[in-house]
Design an enzyme around this catalytic site. Sequence first.
Site, PDB file in Angstrom:
ATOM      1  N   ASP A 493     -24.790  -1.326  20.771  1.00 55.01           N
ATOM      2  CA  ASP A 493     -24.458   0.094  20.839  1.00 55.01           C
ATOM      3  C   ASP A 493     -23.168   0.262  21.642  1.00 55.01           C
ATOM      4  OD1 ASP A 493     -24.738   2.838  20.615  1.00 55.01           O
ATOM      5  OD2 ASP A 493     -26.305   3.013  22.128  1.00 55.01           O
ATOM      6  N   GLU A 496     -17.624   1.247  20.178  1.00 57.90           N
ATOM      7  CA  GLU A 496     -16.449   1.822  19.496  1.00 57.90           C
ATOM      8  C   GLU A 496     -15.108   1.382  20.107  1.00 57.90           C
ATOM      9  OE1 GLU A 496     -20.014   3.660  18.565  1.00 57.90           O
ATOM     10  OE2 GLU A 496     -19.132   3.652  20.557  1.00 57.90           O
ATOM     11  N   ASP A 616     -26.142   9.531  17.017  1.00 53.25           N
ATOM     12  CA  ASP A 616     -26.842  10.557  17.789  1.00 53.25           C
ATOM     13  C   ASP A 616     -26.871  11.873  17.025  1.00 53.25           C
ATOM     14  OD1 ASP A 616     -26.974   8.571  19.629  1.00 53.25           O
ATOM     15  OD2 ASP A 616     -25.437   9.375  20.960  1.00 53.25           O
TER      16      ASP A 616
END
Length: 968
Positions: A493, A496, A616
């Site tokens: 996670d 990015e 999300d």
Amino acid sequence: MNFNTNTPVTTTLILSLPSILPIYLHHPVATQLHHHSPPLNTTMVSSHLTPILYLTLLLVTFSCVCSKTSKPPVAPTKIGNGYRLVSLQESPDGGLVGHLQVNKQNKIYGPDIPHLQLYIKHETEDRLRVHITDAQNQRWEVPYNLLPRTQPPTPSQQPFTRTLKNPITVSESSGNELIFSYISNPFSFAVRRKSNGQTIFNSSSDGSNSLVFKDQYIEISTTLPKTASLYGLGENSQPHGIKLYPNDPYTLWTTDQSAINLNMDLYGSHPVYMDMRNVGGDPYAHGVLLLNSNGMDVFYRGDSLTYKVIGGVLDFYFFAGPTPLAVVDQYTQLIGRPAAMPYWSLGFHQCRWGYHNLSVVEDVVENYKKANIPLDVIWNDDDHMDGHKDFTLNPNAYPRPKLLDFLQRIHARGMKYIVIIDPGIGVNTSYGTYQRGLAKDVFIKYEGKPYLAQVWPGAVNFPDFLNPATVAWWGDEVRRFHELVPVDGLWIDMNEASNFCSGLCTLPEGKQCPTGTGPGWICCLDCKNITKTRWDDPPYKINASGTHVPIGYKTIATSAVHYNGVREYDAHSIYGFSHAIATHKALQGLEGKRPFILSRSTFVGSGHYTAHWTGDNQGTWNDIKYSIYTMLNFGIFGIPMVGSDICGFYPQPTEELCNRWIELGAFYPFSRDHANYYSPRQELYQWETVATSARNALGMRYKLLPYLYTLTYEAHTTGAPIARPLFFSFPTIQELYGLSTQFLLGESLMVSPVLDQGRTNVSAVFPPGTWYSLFDPSQAIVSKDTQTFTLDAPLHVINVHLYQNTILPMQRGGMISKEARMTPFTLIVTFPAGATDAKAKGKLFLDNDELPEMQLGNGQSTYVEFSASTSKEMVKVWSDVQESKFALDKGWVIEKISVLGLSGVGSAFSVEVEGNSDILDVSNVELAQTEHKFIYGAEDMKSVMVEVGGLNIPVGKKFTMSWKMGIS
């Protein structure tokens, strides 16, 4: 897990203010913000708030629902003067190499690169490559070791010259299906089909700039017919459905920005689109990939598409199709086939950020068992970690002896355990992972030192996965952690990469960072903006986060440096991709088993290594719709193992919404319930009504596991999406091109969910033919044309229909995939209602799902093709088996075959197994006949379902079952 810290603007918002407001008003950050002396600034606020609190604050402040409607910026009318083609010759590999020279320098966004190299190659019968780069200097490209492909000729390091041997003067280059043509001055090119002359790309100037190629600004456009339907260009949450929508912004720059934000650059970058056209009833699909990892804006105006890219090269790949499935096949042949998935990954997954200790996790598993709701995988967000640090255990909340005991118990049942791993490595002198990384020099640098950022552990350094030493170090850390905790997969996670701070930061002197109180996402480092370089402040500002924020905002500074001097500016959007590759290699190296990885950030080719969830989202009726749009686009991106957080990550779904969401989510390829720290508990057993819907929908999913697993095999071998739009199977029907509220699993299983509050029915589109209810195959719908029907859908019901001419393999189901997998099979054979001349086909793939490769030929797999036919004289069902040993060793049998849509029942029933009619005792066979009930269509038609039970046919043996037809 993430409360998005990077959201300068918000989009369409549906919140339950009374339920959120108490959380906001009592939150320490909210209290702090109430005392800000400067006027409220949305960018400032967003850096301190979770999206939920931030959005609530906007509601309180502005008393309205805000919606982003930003339009693309108006560019200068003339950015460049184009290029002219001055020479063209054959390259040694059979392609063409040309040289382009700028017509006249233009200084907007920097000087034009004076000389360009053009490379054209028909790489396969249905793939054309057009590559344009600096003719004299090497430029950044997606690394060839990360995404293997043919390298074009190396640009000359010598001064440019026009003198070439054997120049070519023809104006086009023809392949098997695609033709490349060009105009010399100003240079433009077109790609058209050989079969029908249809132009699929044309860069000639038509109200747009000619080719512009500067160091930090590249522009090229193509004209399009207004009737073309485009899909792709993600990752973003599209409010209008699966099709690209004219004048919506499409910005590609991987960003930690929650999926509730519409039309913004989100976690992944996929500069590829599929173009679906229908001319005179003839459908044609093609694909276009611009393989470039730099930030870009793509402007789609309905009749044109313009790329504005801030670096790299133009590396176009054109895929001829002509069917949607063929486009995805050709695309994944280039970028890598989707990863093989273990069987258990198709089961149901439960996660939550906020399982504070092991006892809570144990209770969740036990409560699912008590509620008789299937569950295969239990997950931990970072609650298991010691101080949010990767590869650690919290000794108090998750003591290792008790955790190992828990894992031994669930592993014995066949359940699995997955935990989260973020890329940011905590800067801590007593932290072994950090110390070993520092010793091996694995971190991204800024001015020679590891770049300092902040994520959940506090101050962190980011591993540089472009460095081979980092990949080896990461593999060793995964190995060490697996020895500590035998996890079954990893969830990567925040890659990015996400950063709670911006710019160049240092550890604050004289204070603790973070303090340990209050939210962990407030930047507590001492930071200053970096604007001194053109990499941090490029001349062209992409529409980052919908407001043109600096591209280094809340991520790694774009002037930071990777291995071999590569700038973050260029490599930013491949960070999650390189992270996935390193993690896949690490897991596969542990025990030689098939890895399972779930990654938030993705790029072209990520599907070869990882599954994806859509990030999300929020528990709203809009978000349940967006989940379908994103899921279907990721199938086109070559990442078919995809799903959304069921019931929503952010608070707070209603009981009705959660009912509808698990009904839908049970048919996502990747099916997981996940919620955040501040959400009320939303496991499926929390509401009795939701538990009922879960038992119904997941009960059917577990019966469908062999079908879903066969679809993952097809995805792995051909790229075919598991979940796909209806037009994939019905490409001639134009009204399906924009249909975004229904989808297919495979070619013929149609899911039609309820997506609106208060509805007890659903309006569903049915392409022509006979469709049988999966939950009650005696019920059927006959659609003469493409028709829309209203279907009953009370609270616990989702409509799923199976199309004619299909053979669907199913099993009895169960609470865990390991158990469900060993139950007997049933085949559902569907003919058009009342058919007297029809055929049906189906497939089944079985293997040892722990093996790294998902393939035939290894002695531990079996592939079965099922066929059926009906005529006025006879019904016949048979199988053809490849590599039977594995299925025979496992003892799988077919216990029932149901044949739907027959005009009647006959006599002279027989079954042969491997050509022998004596193997099966026919006296045990039971035949039952049920007349079909037609919900719509075929009012006067009589059609029956014949169920043949009492069978015991080995799946691994060829069989033929038949009987003579007769009208009952």
